[in-house]
Design a protein around this motif. Structure first.
Motif, mmCIF file in Angstrom:
data_model
loop_
_atom_site.group_PDB
_atom_site.id
_atom_site.type_symbol
_atom_site.label_atom_id
_atom_site.label_comp_id
_atom_site.label_asym_id
_atom_site.label_seq_id
_atom_site.Cartn_x
_atom_site.Cartn_y
_atom_site.Cartn_z
ATOM 1 N N GLU A 1 0.725 -1.336 0.009
ATOM 2 C CA GLU A 1 0.029 -0.464 -0.130
ATOM 3 C C GLU A 1 0.505 0.984 0.172
ATOM 4 N N THR A 2 0.749 2.074 -0.701
ATOM 5 C CA THR A 2 1.302 3.160 -0.811
ATOM 6 C C THR A 2 0.233 4.655 -0.470
ATOM 7 N N ALA A 3 0.919 6.026 0.395
ATOM 8 C CA ALA A 3 0.160 6.456 0.257
ATOM 9 C C ALA A 3 -0.394 7.437 -0.189
ATOM 10 N N PRO A 4 -1.676 8.412 0.004
ATOM 11 C CA PRO A 4 -2.451 8.448 -1.119
ATOM 12 C C PRO A 4 -1.309 10.148 -1.757
ATOM 13 N N GLU A 5 -1.328 10.778 -3.308
ATOM 14 C CA GLU A 5 -0.731 11.390 -3.227
ATOM 15 C C GLU A 5 -1.263 12.978 -2.642
ATOM 16 N N THR A 6 -0.277 14.156 -2.370
ATOM 17 C CA THR A 6 -0.429 15.022 -1.437
ATOM 18 C C THR A 6 -0.388 15.588 -2.217
ATOM 19 N N ALA A 7 -1.182 17.248 -1.612
ATOM 20 C CA ALA A 7 -1.269 18.828 -2.487
ATOM 21 C C ALA A 7 -0.479 19.995 -1.134
ATOM 22 N N ASP A 8 0.615 20.358 -1.510
ATOM 23 C CA ASP A 8 0.278 21.409 -0.332
ATOM 24 C C ASP A 8 -0.188 22.780 -0.752
ATOM 25 N N LEU A 9 -0.945 23.472 -0.023
ATOM 26 C CA LEU A 9 -2.057 24.159 -1.051
ATOM 27 C C LEU A 9 -1.572 25.741 0.359
ATOM 28 N N TYR A 10 -2.638 26.559 -0.714
ATOM 29 C CA TYR A 10 -1.600 27.947 0.424
ATOM 30 C C TYR A 10 -3.687 29.280 0.285
ATOM 31 N N VAL A 11 -3.773 29.481 1.566
ATOM 32 C CA VAL A 11 -4.781 30.487 1.166
ATOM 33 C C VAL A 11 -3.937 31.553 2.488
ATOM 34 N N PRO A 12 -4.050 33.020 1.712
ATOM 35 C CA PRO A 12 -3.960 33.653 2.563
ATOM 36 C C PRO A 12 -5.272 33.991 3.752
ATOM 37 N N MET A 13 -3.784 35.179 4.889
ATOM 38 C CA MET A 13 -4.703 34.638 5.890
ATOM 39 C C MET A 13 -5.714 35.890 6.366
ATOM 40 N N GLY A 14 -5.383 37.104 5.177
ATOM 41 C CA GLY A 14 -6.546 38.039 5.074
ATOM 42 C C GLY A 14 -6.190 39.469 6.012
ATOM 43 N N SER A 15 -4.839 38.850 6.662
ATOM 44 C CA SER A 15 -3.882 40.103 8.611
ATOM 45 C C SER A 15 -3.429 41.015 7.461
ATOM 46 N N LEU A 16 -3.576 42.119 8.421
ATOM 47 C CA LEU A 16 -3.114 43.062 8.135
ATOM 48 C C LEU A 16 -2.072 44.109 9.052
ATOM 49 N N GLN A 17 -1.396 44.638 8.593
ATOM 50 C CA GLN A 17 0.222 45.064 9.239
ATOM 51 C C GLN A 17 -0.806 45.522 10.428
ATOM 52 N N CYS A 18 -0.358 46.162 10.948
ATOM 53 C CA CYS A 18 -1.043 46.101 13.027
ATOM 54 C C CYS A 18 -1.671 46.536 12.773
ATOM 55 N N THR A 19 -2.999 45.619 12.626
ATOM 56 C CA THR A 19 -3.917 45.546 13.301
ATOM 57 C C THR A 19 -4.712 44.213 13.255
ATOM 58 N N GLY A 20 -3.477 43.685 12.510
ATOM 59 C CA GLY A 20 -3.708 41.404 12.444
ATOM 60 C C GLY A 20 -4.760 41.522 12.145
ATOM 61 N N GLY A 21 -5.862 40.513 12.715
ATOM 62 C CA GLY A 21 -6.968 40.059 12.372
ATOM 63 C C GLY A 21 -7.098 38.969 11.089
ATOM 64 N N GLY A 22 -7.627 38.289 10.014
ATOM 65 C CA GLY A 22 -7.566 37.902 9.460
ATOM 66 C C GLY A 22 -7.820 36.355 10.077
ATOM 67 N N THR A 23 -8.169 34.951 9.137
ATOM 68 C CA THR A 23 -8.476 34.029 9.001
ATOM 69 C C THR A 23 -7.992 33.112 9.846
ATOM 70 N N PRO A 24 -7.856 32.530 10.964
ATOM 71 C CA PRO A 24 -6.936 31.864 11.919
ATOM 72 C C PRO A 24 -7.112 30.199 11.443
ATOM 73 N N LEU A 25 -5.838 29.860 11.262
ATOM 74 C CA LEU A 25 -5.889 28.582 10.832
ATOM 75 C C LEU A 25 -6.873 27.528 11.526
ATOM 76 N N PRO A 26 -6.872 27.062 12.563
ATOM 77 C CA PRO A 26 -8.332 26.664 12.917
ATOM 78 C C PRO A 26 -9.216 26.562 12.119
ATOM 79 N N GLU A 27 -9.454 28.173 11.884
ATOM 80 C CA GLU A 27 -11.002 28.384 10.858
ATOM 81 C C GLU A 27 -10.909 27.813 9.106
ATOM 82 N N TRP A 28 -9.419 28.080 9.290
ATOM 83 C CA TRP A 28 -9.341 27.744 7.566
ATOM 84 C C TRP A 28 -9.085 25.614 7.977
ATOM 85 N N GLU A 29 -9.077 24.871 8.595
ATOM 86 C CA GLU A 29 -9.063 23.851 8.336
ATOM 87 C C GLU A 29 -11.076 23.917 8.882
#
Length: 115
Positions: free
Chosen positions: A21-49
């Motif tokens: 048995e072989t491991a399934p092929e995987t893909a490394d993916l990204y998305v901008p978190m939407g955070s801003l300089q000085c203010t932070g914010g954006g969508t945290p990793l657990p929410e993306w998961e």
């Protein structure tokens, strides 16, 4: 030389057809978190998961990162933080519907601790 290269390629392809048995092929993916300089914010990793799970995407691994792009140092401008996930390649299209793209399209991206 050509025949040697062809032989090596065929041998490599056939060895990949082994019986275990072989491991399934995987893909490394990204998305901008939407955070801003000085203010932070954006969508945290657990929410993306969570969003990926709802979309039927299995997250095999996840981390935070920086996109490796130059960003002007201005409060309120994007800070380049990204969410990085590894998922089965067969589920990459479902992730792309949420805004995820191949991590390979950001050659300067790096992993950093989640803040």
């Amino acid at each position: 030389m050509r025949h040697s290269l062809a032989f090596i390629l065929v041998a490599a392809a056939l060895s990949a057809c082994g019986g275990g048995e072989t491991a399934p092929e995987t893909a490394d993916l990204y998305v901008p978190m939407g955070s801003l300089q000085c203010t932070g914010g954006g969508t945290p990793l657990p929410e993306w998961e969570r969003r990926l799970a709802i979309a039927g995407v299995q997250v095999l691994a996840s981390s935070c990162g920086l996109d490796g792009q130059a960003h002007a140092t201005v409060c309120g401008a994007p800070d380049g933080r990204i969410a990085i996930v590894r998922a089965p390649s067969s589920q990459a299209s479902a992730a792309s519907a949420l805004g995820f793209a191949p991590l390979g399209s950001l050659p300067g991206a790096t992993q950093v601790p989640c803040a």
